[in-house]
Motif scaffolding. Structure first.
Motif, PDB file in Angstrom:
ATOM      1  N   GLY A  84       0.815  -1.207   0.000  1.00 36.98           N
ATOM      2  CA  GLY A  84       0.000   0.000   0.000  1.00 36.98           C
ATOM      3  C   GLY A  84       0.848   1.255   0.000  1.00 36.98           C
TER       4      GLY A  84
ATOM      5  N   GLY B  20      -3.697   1.792  -3.056  1.00 35.30           N
ATOM      6  CA  GLY B  20      -2.746   1.778  -1.953  1.00 35.30           C
ATOM      7  C   GLY B  20      -3.391   2.113  -0.619  1.00 35.30           C
TER       8      GLY B  20
ATOM      9  N   ALA C 132      -5.243  -0.825   0.585  1.00 37.95           N
ATOM     10  CA  ALA C 132      -4.374  -1.837   1.188  1.00 37.95           C
ATOM     11  C   ALA C 132      -4.042  -1.482   2.635  1.00 37.95           C
ATOM     12  CB  ALA C 132      -3.094  -1.975   0.366  1.00 37.95           C
ATOM     13  N   LEU C 133      -3.782  -0.214   2.886  1.00 37.56           N
ATOM     14  CA  LEU C 133      -3.505   0.222   4.256  1.00 37.56           C
ATOM     15  C   LEU C 133      -4.742   0.056   5.134  1.00 37.56           C
ATOM     16  CD1 LEU C 133      -1.453   3.456   3.450  1.00 37.56           C
ATOM     17  CD2 LEU C 133      -0.564   1.290   4.335  1.00 37.56           C
TER      18      LEU C 133
ATOM     19  N   THR D  42     -12.441   0.103   3.429  1.00 42.83           N
ATOM     20  CA  THR D  42     -11.716  -0.814   2.546  1.00 42.83           C
ATOM     21  C   THR D  42     -12.569  -1.204   1.346  1.00 42.83           C
ATOM     22  OG1 THR D  42     -10.550  -1.714   4.478  1.00 42.83           O
ATOM     23  CG2 THR D  42     -10.452  -2.995   2.437  1.00 42.83           C
TER      24      THR D  42
ATOM     25  N   TRP E  63     -11.341  -0.239  -2.472  1.00 44.34           N
ATOM     26  CA  TRP E  63     -11.010  -1.319  -3.401  1.00 44.34           C
ATOM     27  C   TRP E  63     -12.121  -1.557  -4.416  1.00 44.34           C
ATOM     28  CZ3 TRP E  63      -8.227  -5.642  -0.100  1.00 44.34           C
ATOM     29  CH2 TRP E  63      -6.881  -5.270   0.049  1.00 44.34           C
TER      30      TRP E  63
END
Length: 243
Positions: free
Chosen positions: A140, A187, A190-191, A213, A217
């Protein structure tokens, strides 16, 4: 005069620059979307999850991304055309994502049913996934760094010979901004995923991190899939126009 311009136009030796970030983009988009779909199903009705189906899905997408990402990472095919940085941007990140999907596929195939049969299946899966969040978080941060480089160095601009995207060839910041923001969103997702897994592991609930999230995504996955699909047309046009 027009024939002279055509002769002096951009020419690319495609035999020495294999380009397959089209299928990579579609697979990345599909991978992000299916991760969100699985996460949503796990949080809402874990008893309805069919692990074999998700294992097949992640295995197929992971194979595409791992093989293409590994080849691009080790051979740098895009360097021949003057785009060596794209081997890092697309190759290494696809390799990382592909290996993660293959790992998820293997686990779901071998142990998915057992984990879902646990008293608290979401926490059980979070305990398994928690160690890999270090790598996911690192990827990320890497994607955010790539996005920053894309803006600073005005990367991703398509040549005028490429249909659609080439319309912005004289305005390189347009595509640089679009692609950099898209990569940054992945990214940040992902974090957020790393935080989500650790929260579920410790509390058993996703809280706001599940929605964060999912949106990051989900949105970036749809955009990557559509952009990759469009690039099958634009890249074919670029090849025809630069042979």
């Amino acid at each position: 005069m027009s024939s002279l311009v055509a002769q002096e136009g951009l020419k690319i030796d495609w035999a020495n620059m294999p380009t397959y970030n089209t299928i990579m983009a579609v697979a990345v988009g599909a991978g992000l979307i299916t991760l969100v779909m699985l996460g949503r199903e796990l949080l809402r009705a874990p008893e309805e999850v069919e692990p074999d189906g998700w294992a097949l899905t992640f295995g197929a997408l992971g194979t595409v991304l791992t093989t293409t990402g590994l080849h691009m990472t080790l051979t740098w095919p895009l360097a021949a055309g003057g785009f060596p940085f794209d081997n890092i941007i697309f190759g290494e990140t696809s390799l990382g994502f592909g290996v993660l999907l293959l790992a998820a596929a293997l686990y779901l195939w071998k142990r998915g049913a057992v984990a879902l049969a646990a008293a608290k299946p979401i926490q059980a899966l979070a305990r398994v996934a928690q160690p890999i969040t270090v790598f996911v978080g690192g990827l990320g941060l890497s994607l955010v760094a790539i996005a920053a480089a894309g803006i600073k160095y005005q990367l991703f601009a398509a040549p005028a010979e490429e249909p659609i995207s080439g319309e912005f060839a004289n305005h390189p910041m347009v595509e640089a901004t679009f692609m950099s923001l898209l990569i940054a969103i992945v990214g940040l997702g992902a974090l957020a995923f790393a935080v989500l897994v650790n929260r579920v592991r410790s509390t058993g609930t996703a809280g706001v991190w599940g929605r964060i999230t999912g949106w990051l995504w989900g949105l970036s996955g749809v955009l990557f899939l559509l952009f990759g699909a469009m690039n099958f047309f634009t890249h074919i046009g670029l090849i025809v126009n630069t042979m």
